[in-house]
Design a protein around this motif. Structure first.
Motif, mmCIF file in Angstrom:
data_model
loop_
_atom_site.group_PDB
_atom_site.id
_atom_site.type_symbol
_atom_site.label_atom_id
_atom_site.label_comp_id
_atom_site.label_asym_id
_atom_site.label_seq_id
_atom_site.Cartn_x
_atom_site.Cartn_y
_atom_site.Cartn_z
ATOM 1 N N LYS A 242 -4.815 0.376 -8.541
ATOM 2 C CA LYS A 242 -5.704 -0.745 -8.221
ATOM 3 C C LYS A 242 -5.140 -1.489 -7.019
ATOM 4 O O LYS A 242 -3.933 -1.718 -6.933
ATOM 5 N N LEU A 243 -6.025 -1.862 -6.105
ATOM 6 C CA LEU A 243 -5.614 -2.619 -4.925
ATOM 7 C C LEU A 243 -6.619 -3.724 -4.643
ATOM 8 O O LEU A 243 -7.821 -3.471 -4.530
ATOM 9 N N ILE A 244 -6.110 -4.948 -4.515
ATOM 10 C CA ILE A 244 -6.896 -6.069 -4.003
ATOM 11 C C ILE A 244 -6.441 -6.316 -2.575
ATOM 12 O O ILE A 244 -5.250 -6.520 -2.321
ATOM 13 N N ASN B 252 -3.965 -10.948 -13.502
ATOM 14 C CA ASN B 252 -4.767 -9.957 -14.226
ATOM 15 C C ASN B 252 -4.271 -8.554 -13.938
ATOM 16 O O ASN B 252 -4.209 -7.707 -14.856
ATOM 17 N N LEU B 253 -3.896 -8.261 -12.695
ATOM 18 C CA LEU B 253 -3.320 -6.957 -12.385
ATOM 19 C C LEU B 253 -2.043 -6.728 -13.187
ATOM 20 O O LEU B 253 -1.805 -5.624 -13.703
ATOM 21 N N ALA B 254 -1.226 -7.765 -13.311
ATOM 22 C CA ALA B 254 0.028 -7.625 -14.040
ATOM 23 C C ALA B 254 -0.200 -7.464 -15.537
ATOM 24 O O ALA B 254 0.551 -6.755 -16.222
ATOM 25 N N PRO C 109 1.508 0.598 -10.446
ATOM 26 C CA PRO C 109 0.098 0.939 -10.660
ATOM 27 C C PRO C 109 -0.903 0.069 -9.918
ATOM 28 O O PRO C 109 -2.089 0.407 -9.875
ATOM 29 N N ALA C 110 -0.457 -1.062 -9.364
ATOM 30 C CA ALA C 110 -1.423 -1.998 -8.792
ATOM 31 C C ALA C 110 -0.740 -2.908 -7.788
ATOM 32 O O ALA C 110 0.477 -3.109 -7.828
ATOM 33 N N ALA D 8 0.835 -1.205 0.000
ATOM 34 C CA ALA D 8 0.000 0.000 0.000
ATOM 35 C C ALA D 8 0.872 1.259 0.000
ATOM 36 O O ALA D 8 0.567 2.232 -0.701
ATOM 37 N N ALA D 9 1.942 1.252 0.778
ATOM 38 C CA ALA D 9 2.849 2.401 0.798
ATOM 39 C C ALA D 9 3.474 2.624 -0.565
ATOM 40 O O ALA D 9 3.674 3.772 -1.000
ATOM 41 N N LEU D 10 3.765 1.543 -1.271
ATOM 42 C CA LEU D 10 4.346 1.651 -2.609
ATOM 43 C C LEU D 10 3.376 2.341 -3.564
ATOM 44 O O LEU D 10 3.766 3.204 -4.364
ATOM 45 N N LEU D 11 2.100 1.996 -3.468
ATOM 46 C CA LEU D 11 1.103 2.593 -4.364
ATOM 47 C C LEU D 11 0.942 4.086 -4.117
ATOM 48 O O LEU D 11 0.573 4.828 -5.037
ATOM 49 N N THR D 12 1.185 4.531 -2.883
ATOM 50 C CA THR D 12 1.003 5.952 -2.565
ATOM 51 C C THR D 12 2.180 6.823 -3.000
ATOM 52 O O THR D 12 2.126 8.046 -2.871
#
Length: 275
Positions: free
Chosen positions: A208-210, A269-271, A163-164, A145-149
């Motif tokens: 995108k986050l699962i 799918n995210l990749a 991105p995800a 999550a920190a990486l996405l921010t």
């Protein structure tokens, strides 16, 4: 009154955890013996700042990203070598998987570890020119999550470098940990706990986050995943909540080793969509 010590003490909640962790190490060693891989590649100067890169036997035509698996251990235990077999499922689907180690508390602080994982993502981009899709377990879910921010543009890097991601049993609100024994090594005060909580880092619009969590985990772990899916989802992140039926904090990652699992399918799918 919530008993945070009990809620976050996963080893006490799962008495059979020593056998599960031993199984991780055994399965990881076996996979390293058979995998097509590069070992102990440095991404920084400190001894623990290295990664293993696991390549598929046949790359997928639509494999547009490198998948990174970030291990857990409350930022104070384990290393990437315990989790080599977590690459098996995605390798079989044609994706390259990077499994790093990082420095541990109390030798460093959580913010230092966040910076190291960001350095890893930048290093992978500079060397392979592919975006990073991150998957992490427990403390590794926090790091996803920190990486996405991250504001990659401010570093003169592609805005959607990461991105995800998939956060498995992730920790996104660190305040409940401050009064627990877990914090002995972390040494967080309230200010630091807020600063290092992804929920306080800003909502990464357009990513995108699962969030995946075991149905047998504590109420707090279930809350953590539900809250980030709700708050980030309302802030423009494409979110999805997965409740893994019958899984506890230690068994929840097992599907990553199964090429046919729905968890691997979601991550693949995210990749595919990351390019």
């Amino acid at each position: 009154m919530i008993d945070y010590e009990a809620e976050y003490n996963n080893r006490a909640r799962v008495p059979e955890h020593p056998a599960i962790i031993e199984g991780w190490a055994r399965d990881a060693a076996a996979y390293r013996e058979s995998a097509k891989a590069e070992f102990d590649r440095p991404y920084g100067l400190a001894p623990r700042l290295h990664y293993d890169l696991f390549h598929p036997q046949t790359p997928a035509d639509d494999a547009r990203a490198i998948v990174v698996f970030i291990h857990g251990g409350y930022w104070q235990a384990l290393d990437g070598k315990h989790f080599s077999h977590m690459a098996r499922g995605l390798n079989a689907q044609g994706f390259t998987v990077c499994i790093p180690s990082y420095d541990l508390c109390p030798q460093v602080r959580i913010g230092d570890i966040v910076a190291e994982i960001r350095d890893l993502a930048r290093y992978l981009w500079e060397n392979y020119r592919k975006p990073v899709v991150a998957c992490g377990h427990s403390a590794g879910g926090h790091l996803v999550a920190a990486l996405l921010t991250t504001d990659w543009g401010a570093m003169h890097l592609p805005k959607r470098l990461a991105p995800a991601g998939m956060a498995i049993s992730g920790l996104f609100d660190l305040l409940p940990l401050v009064g627990t024994s877990i914090n002995t090594a972390l040494r967080m005060d309230l200010k630091e706990a807020i600063a290092q909580s992804p929920l306080a880092m800003g909502t990464p619009y357009g990513t995108k986050l699962i969030a995946s969590v075991g149905s047998e985990e504590s109420a707090e772990y279930l809350r953590q995943s539900r809250v980030i899916v709700d708050i980030w989802g309302r802030g423009g992140v494409g979110t999805k909540l997965r409740i893994e039926d019958g899984a506890n904090h230690f068994t929840v990652i097992a599907p990553l080793a199964d090429p046919e699992s729905s968890m691997v399918a979601d991550l693949a799918n995210l990749a595919r969509l990351a390019g």
